[in-house]
Design a protein around this motif. Structure first.
Motif, PDB file in Angstrom:
ATOM      1  N   TYR A 133       0.810  -1.223   0.000  1.00 34.92           N
ATOM      2  CA  TYR A 133       0.000   0.000   0.000  1.00 34.92           C
ATOM      3  C   TYR A 133       0.844   1.275   0.000  1.00 34.92           C
ATOM      4  O   TYR A 133       0.311   2.379   0.043  1.00 34.92           O
ATOM      5  CB  TYR A 133      -0.904   0.009   1.250  1.00 34.92           C
ATOM      6  CG  TYR A 133      -0.150  -0.280   2.533  1.00 34.92           C
ATOM      7  CD1 TYR A 133       0.695   0.658   3.088  1.00 34.92           C
ATOM      8  CD2 TYR A 133      -0.273  -1.504   3.170  1.00 34.92           C
ATOM      9  CE1 TYR A 133       1.406   0.399   4.241  1.00 34.92           C
ATOM     10  CE2 TYR A 133       0.427  -1.781   4.333  1.00 34.92           C
ATOM     11  CZ  TYR A 133       1.260  -0.826   4.863  1.00 34.92           C
ATOM     12  OH  TYR A 133       1.973  -1.090   5.996  1.00 34.92           O
ATOM     13  N   LEU A 183       4.770   5.644  -1.720  1.00 30.54           N
ATOM     14  CA  LEU A 183       5.956   5.959  -2.514  1.00 30.54           C
ATOM     15  C   LEU A 183       5.883   5.339  -3.909  1.00 30.54           C
ATOM     16  O   LEU A 183       6.537   5.798  -4.838  1.00 30.54           O
ATOM     17  CB  LEU A 183       7.222   5.481  -1.786  1.00 30.54           C
ATOM     18  CG  LEU A 183       7.505   6.145  -0.433  1.00 30.54           C
ATOM     19  CD1 LEU A 183       8.753   5.538   0.202  1.00 30.54           C
ATOM     20  CD2 LEU A 183       7.662   7.667  -0.580  1.00 30.54           C
ATOM     21  N   ASP A 185      12.320   4.921   5.378  1.00 32.70           N
ATOM     22  CA  ASP A 185      12.252   4.442   6.752  1.00 32.70           C
ATOM     23  C   ASP A 185      13.443   5.047   7.507  1.00 32.70           C
ATOM     24  O   ASP A 185      14.570   5.061   7.007  1.00 32.70           O
ATOM     25  CB  ASP A 185      12.337   2.912   6.756  1.00 32.70           C
ATOM     26  CG  ASP A 185      12.155   2.332   8.142  1.00 32.70           C
ATOM     27  OD1 ASP A 185      11.037   1.883   8.454  1.00 32.70           O
ATOM     28  OD2 ASP A 185      13.138   2.352   8.930  1.00 32.70           O
TER      29      ASP A 185
HETATM   30  S1  SF4 Z   1       8.312   3.506   3.370  1.00 32.61           S
HETATM   31 FE1  SF4 Z   1       8.947   1.344   3.447  1.00 32.61          FE
HETATM   32  S2  SF4 Z   1       8.144   0.551   5.371  1.00 32.61           S
HETATM   33 FE2  SF4 Z   1       7.041   2.468   4.927  1.00 32.61          FE
HETATM   34  S3  SF4 Z   1       5.191   1.859   3.819  1.00 32.61           S
HETATM   35 FE3  SF4 Z   1       6.769   2.290   2.265  1.00 32.61          FE
HETATM   36  S4  SF4 Z   1       7.757   0.311   1.871  1.00 32.61           S
HETATM   37 FE4  SF4 Z   1       6.631   0.100   3.795  1.00 32.61          FE
END
Ligand code: SF4
Length: 365
Positions: free
Chosen positions: A100, A103, A147
Motif C-alpha cells: 500500500y 511511494l 524508513d
Molecule cells: S516507506 Fe517502506 S516501510 Fe514504509 S510503507 Fe513504504 S515500503 Fe513500507
C-alpha cells in the motif's frame, strides 16, 4: 543488514564523504559499486524492467541533496485536521516493500534509493528553525520518504541527529520505522528530544502486505528496548484497512501495544485509514495483484483519494480510540489525513489547530 541491494552508485563529489566511506566499508565487495559524475540518472525508473519501482529500491544512490532538507509534511492541507509535522528528507525510497506504500506513486519516476551524503547541511536548516522561533516547539521526522532506521546499521546517520536534537530544547526528532534496527540508538543519550515511532499493523496485514519489514511483535519489543534506553515512543496505526476481521484485529493490536508499553509512556498514537490516489491504487494492484488488502470496496473522497466507506472507517477509529481511552492514563490519539468533521465525530471535540497539535505532540509522553 537485512536488506539486499543489487548495486550502488556513488557520485564522485560524494566519494570522500563519511557516508560513502561507511557504505563502501560495509558493503564492498558484496555489492557492485559504480562511481559516476552525476548520479541523478541512476535515480530514474528503468522503464524496461518488469517492475521499475521494485528495481529502483534495490539500487542505492549516494549523492548530494540539491534542495532543502527540511519541509512541511507533503500531506498537510487545509482539508485535514493536521498535526503540524515537519519532514527532514535524508533519504528517498525504502528497502522494504509494503503493497500500500504511497511511494509507489510518489516516486514512480525516480525510485532509486537515494541517500544524501551532505546530510550534515541539514543541521544549519534545523538550527535556523530552532533559533527563529525559540518559544515554539517543532516535531521533525525523517520517516516520510524513507524508513528512518532501515539502513542505519550501515549509514550511522541517526546517531548524529539524535545528538543534535538533544542539544536543542525546542526541537523533537521523530524516527519512524517498521524495522527493529535499534542497536545504533541504544548507546546514545537522547535527553528526551527523540521519539522513535513504529508503524504497526495486525499480524494479518503484516503477512499479506508488508514485505521485508520486522514482524509486529519484533517492532513492539524494539519499542520497549528504546524506551528503556531513554527514548520516547509513539505508534502509528496507519494504514488501518477495513478487511473482514479488522474489527477484531485492530483492538487486539491496541491491546498488544498497551501490554508492551504503559499508556503514560506512549507519546501518541496516530490513526489513518488506507487511502490511495487512483494512480497509487493502479500501481499497487499491478505490483501486488494477489494482495487481498488492496481489494476492499472503497469510494473516491473529495480529496481525490479512495478510502473505505465512512461508517466503516469511523467504526474502526472509534474502537481503537476507545481502547486507548480506557488505558488507565491518557494516550494522545490523533487522525492523519482526515477532515475536521471526522475528528469531531471520533473525539467529540474540535480538532486542534496544526500549531496546537504540534505543541501537544512535542510535549507528550
Ligand atoms: S516507506 Fe517502506 S516501510 Fe514504509 S510503507 Fe513504504 S515500503 Fe513500507
Amino acid at each position: 543488514m537485512n536488506f539486499e541491494l543489487d548495486e550502488i552508485f556513488i557520485e564522485e563529489d560524494s566519494r570522500a564523504s563519511a557516508l560513502a566511506r561507511r557504505v563502501i566499508e560495509a558493503l564492498s565487495p558484496r555489492v557492485p559499486i559504480r562511481f559516476v559524475a552525476d548520479a541523478r540518472a541512476a535515480t530514474l525508473a528503468d522503464r524496461n524492467a518488469a517492475d521499475p519501482f521494485g528495481k529502483g529500491k534495490r539500487r542505492m544512490v549516494i549523492m548530494r541533496r540539491r534542495g532543502a532538507f527540511l519541509m512541511g509534511c507533503p500531506a498537510a492541507s487545509a482539508r485535514y485536521a493536521c498535526c503540524g509535522y515537519l519532514v527532514l528528507a535524508l533519504a528517498s525510497n525504502c528497502p522494504m516493500d509494503c503493497s500500500y506504500c504511497f511511494l509507489q506513486d510518489y516516486l514512480a519516476d525516480n525510485p532509486g534509493f537515494q541517500v544524501y551524503s551532505n546530510y550534515a547541511d541539514a543541521f544549519a536548516e534545523l538550527g535556523r528553525l530552532a533559533a527563529g522561533s525559540p518559544e515554539r516547539q517543532f516535531r521533525v521526522g525523517t520517516g516520510e520518504f524513507a524508513d528512518s532506521l532501515a539502513f542505519d546499521s550501515i549509514t550511522g546517520v541517526a546517531r548524529e541527529f539524535v545528538e543534535f536534537f538533544a542539544a536543542h530544547r525546542n526541537l523533537t526528532l521523530e524516527l519512524k520505522t517498521k524495522t527493529d534496527e535499534i542497536d545504533g540508538l541504544l548507546s546514545i543519550e537522547p535527553r528526551g528530544a527523540t521519539m522513535v515511532s513504529w508503524t504497526v499493523s495486525p499480524e494479518r496485514v503484516y503477512r499479506t502486505s508488508e514485505r521485508r519489514t520486522a514482524p509486529p511483535s519484533a517492532r513492539l519489543r524494539a519499542a520497549r528496548c528504546v524506551l528503556e534506553a531513554g527514548y520516547r515512543v509513539a505508534f502509528h496505526l496507519d494504514p488501518i484497512i477495513a478487511y473482514p476481521g479488522a474489527e477484531d484485529d485492530y483492538p487486539r493490536l491496541a491491546e498488544e501495544i498497551l501490554d508492551t508499553v504503559a499508556p503514560e509512556k506512549i507519546s501518541f498514537v496516530s490513526m489513518g485509514s488506507l487511502r490511495m490516489t487512483p494512480a497509487l491504487r493502479t500501481a499497487a494492484r499491478r505490483r501486488f495483484p494477489d494482495d487481498p488488502m488492496l481489494l476492499g470496496e472503497d469510494i473516491l473522497c473529495p480529496d481525490g483519494r479512495y478510502r473505505a466507506f465512512t461508517p466503516l472507517r469511523l467504526r474502526l477509529y472509534r474502537q481503537i480510540a476507545d481502547r486507548f481511552s480506557r488505558a488507565g492514563a491518557p494516550v494522545q490519539t490523533y487522525l492523519c489525513m482526515e477532515p475536521a468533521s471526522v475528528h469531531r465525530r471520533i473525539f467529540a471535540a474540535e480538532a486542534p489547530t496544526p500549531a496546537d497539535a504540534r505543541e501537544r505532540l512535542c510535549c507528550a509522553g
